[in-house]
Design a protein around this motif. Structure first.
Motif, short mmCIF file in Angstrom:
data_model
loop_
_atom_site.label_atom_id
_atom_site.label_comp_id
_atom_site.label_asym_id
_atom_site.label_seq_id
_atom_site.Cartn_x
_atom_site.Cartn_y
_atom_site.Cartn_z
N PRO A 116 0.82 -1.21 0.00
CA PRO A 116 0.00 0.00 0.00
C PRO A 116 0.86 1.27 0.00
O PRO A 116 0.52 2.26 -0.63
N GLU A 117 1.99 1.19 0.71
CA GLU A 117 2.92 2.32 0.78
C GLU A 117 4.33 1.80 0.54
O GLU A 117 4.70 0.72 1.00
N THR A 118 5.13 2.58 -0.18
CA THR A 118 6.51 2.19 -0.43
C THR A 118 7.29 2.19 0.88
O THR A 118 7.09 3.06 1.74
N LEU A 119 8.16 1.21 1.05
CA LEU A 119 8.99 1.16 2.26
C LEU A 119 9.87 2.40 2.36
O LEU A 119 10.36 2.91 1.35
N LYS A 120 10.08 2.86 3.58
CA LYS A 120 11.02 3.95 3.79
C LYS A 120 12.43 3.43 3.50
O LYS A 120 12.73 2.28 3.84
N PRO A 121 13.29 4.22 2.89
CA PRO A 121 14.64 3.74 2.60
C PRO A 121 15.49 3.65 3.86
O PRO A 121 15.35 4.45 4.78
N MET A 122 16.36 2.67 3.88
CA MET A 122 17.31 2.52 4.98
C MET A 122 18.29 3.69 5.01
O MET A 122 18.50 4.35 3.99
N ASP A 123 18.90 3.93 6.15
CA ASP A 123 19.95 4.92 6.28
C ASP A 123 21.17 4.42 5.50
O ASP A 123 21.76 3.40 5.85
N GLU A 124 21.53 5.10 4.44
CA GLU A 124 22.63 4.65 3.58
C GLU A 124 23.97 4.68 4.30
O GLU A 124 24.89 3.93 3.97
N THR A 125 24.10 5.55 5.30
CA THR A 125 25.37 5.64 6.04
C THR A 125 25.61 4.39 6.87
O THR A 125 26.70 3.81 6.86
N LEU A 126 24.58 3.96 7.59
CA LEU A 126 24.70 2.79 8.45
C LEU A 126 24.46 1.49 7.69
O LEU A 126 25.06 0.46 7.97
N GLY A 127 23.57 1.56 6.71
CA GLY A 127 23.29 0.38 5.90
C GLY A 127 22.85 -0.81 6.72
O GLY A 127 22.05 -0.68 7.66
N PHE A 128 23.37 -1.98 6.39
CA PHE A 128 22.95 -3.22 7.04
C PHE A 128 23.58 -3.42 8.42
O PHE A 128 23.36 -4.45 9.06
N THR A 129 24.37 -2.47 8.89
CA THR A 129 24.98 -2.60 10.22
C THR A 129 24.22 -1.80 11.26
O THR A 129 24.69 -1.63 12.38
N CYS A 130 23.04 -1.29 10.91
CA CYS A 130 22.28 -0.45 11.82
C CYS A 130 21.58 -1.29 12.89
O CYS A 130 20.72 -2.11 12.58
#
Length: 256
Positions: A116-130
């Motif tokens: 229904p709504e597009t996912l919010k984008p992840m923080d590109e700085t932290l990426g998958f280590t957040c």
């Protein structure tokens, strides 16, 4: 901080606290440190999963106690779940439960037009280590179990990771291929706890690979002392064995 210099008197340091505290201790002492700095825990949802089970486990892994080091931070969805519509159901239920979701570029692209709504984008700085430590979680889509395992071994903290699947062969592959202290099949990451493992009071959690690993109870702090008592009137010497006068039997002997 002055305690950290007393390596002649202190055998082991077990820090319990924030990422900053643990890293400070590990960087400022010669004393062996038992512990972990990160709790980057993943749950991989396989295409061959029980959908209701997956939703139940994901919500528990994230919300049962979000600040805990064994709370899920990233959910990995098999691409097949996107194709068959199950991914949309899973994410909708997680959102309904109060989980704020952030998608990787791959996830946002794969799920485009399916939510229904597009996912919010992840923080590109932290990426998958957040490591959020609250009701937020990252979402990523993988093509298969091998990609999921590679992702976990690359971005995880070797704490606790889980797979949700009905396929035992896939579960066995995951449990043997993910290099984490705790690996679970169809169970919440929140079970990674000394008390829940029956160890009594939890002294600490170790993500190291030497000696105690995972949740550590008092027994995990013990080491071995070898006691040798000669039964010979002349005593025992290695020379007698090296020259063939005596031989090693390597038999178990009863302890008194």
């Amino acid at each position: 901080a002055s305690l950290l210099s007393l390596d002649h008197y202190i055998d082991l340091c077990i820090p319990r606290g924030s990422y900053g505290l643990v890293n400070f201790i590990k960087s400022n002492t010669k004393i062996p440190v038992l512990g972990h700095a990160d709790g980057m825990c993943h749950v991989f949802v396989d295409v061959d999963c029980d959908l209701a089970m997956a939703i139940r486990i994901l919500i528990d892994a994230k919300l049962q106690y979000p600040a805990a080091c064994n709370a899920m931070e990233t959910v990995l969805l098999h691409a097949g779940l996107v194709s068959n519509g199950s991914a949309a159901t899973i994410l909708a239920e997680m959102k309904k439960a109060g989980i704020e979701l952030f998608g990787s570029k791959t996830a946002i692209s794969a799920l485009e037009g399916k939510l229904p709504e597009t996912l919010k984008p992840m923080d590109e700085t932290l990426g998958f280590t957040c490591e959020y430590g609250d009701n937020r979680a990252s979402v990523h889509v993988v093509q298969d179990i091998v990609e999921a395992m590679d992702h976990i071994n690359k971005y995880g903290s070797a704490h606790t990771d889980a797979i949700i699947t009905k396929d035992k062969s896939k579960a066995d592959l995951f449990l043997g291929g993910v290099a984490s202290a705790c690996v679970f099949h169809n169970a919440s990451t929140r079970f990674a706890d000394g008390y829940r493992f029956g160890l009594g009071a939890e002294v600490g959690i170790s993500t190291g690979k030497i000696h105690a690993r995972g949740p550590v109870g008092v027994k995990g702090l013990t080491t071995t002392q070898w006691t040798l008592i000669s039964s010979s009137k002349d005593g025992h010497t290695v020379t007698d064995f090296a020259e063939g006068k005596r031989s090693y039997t390597h038999k178990k002997i009863a302890l008194e």
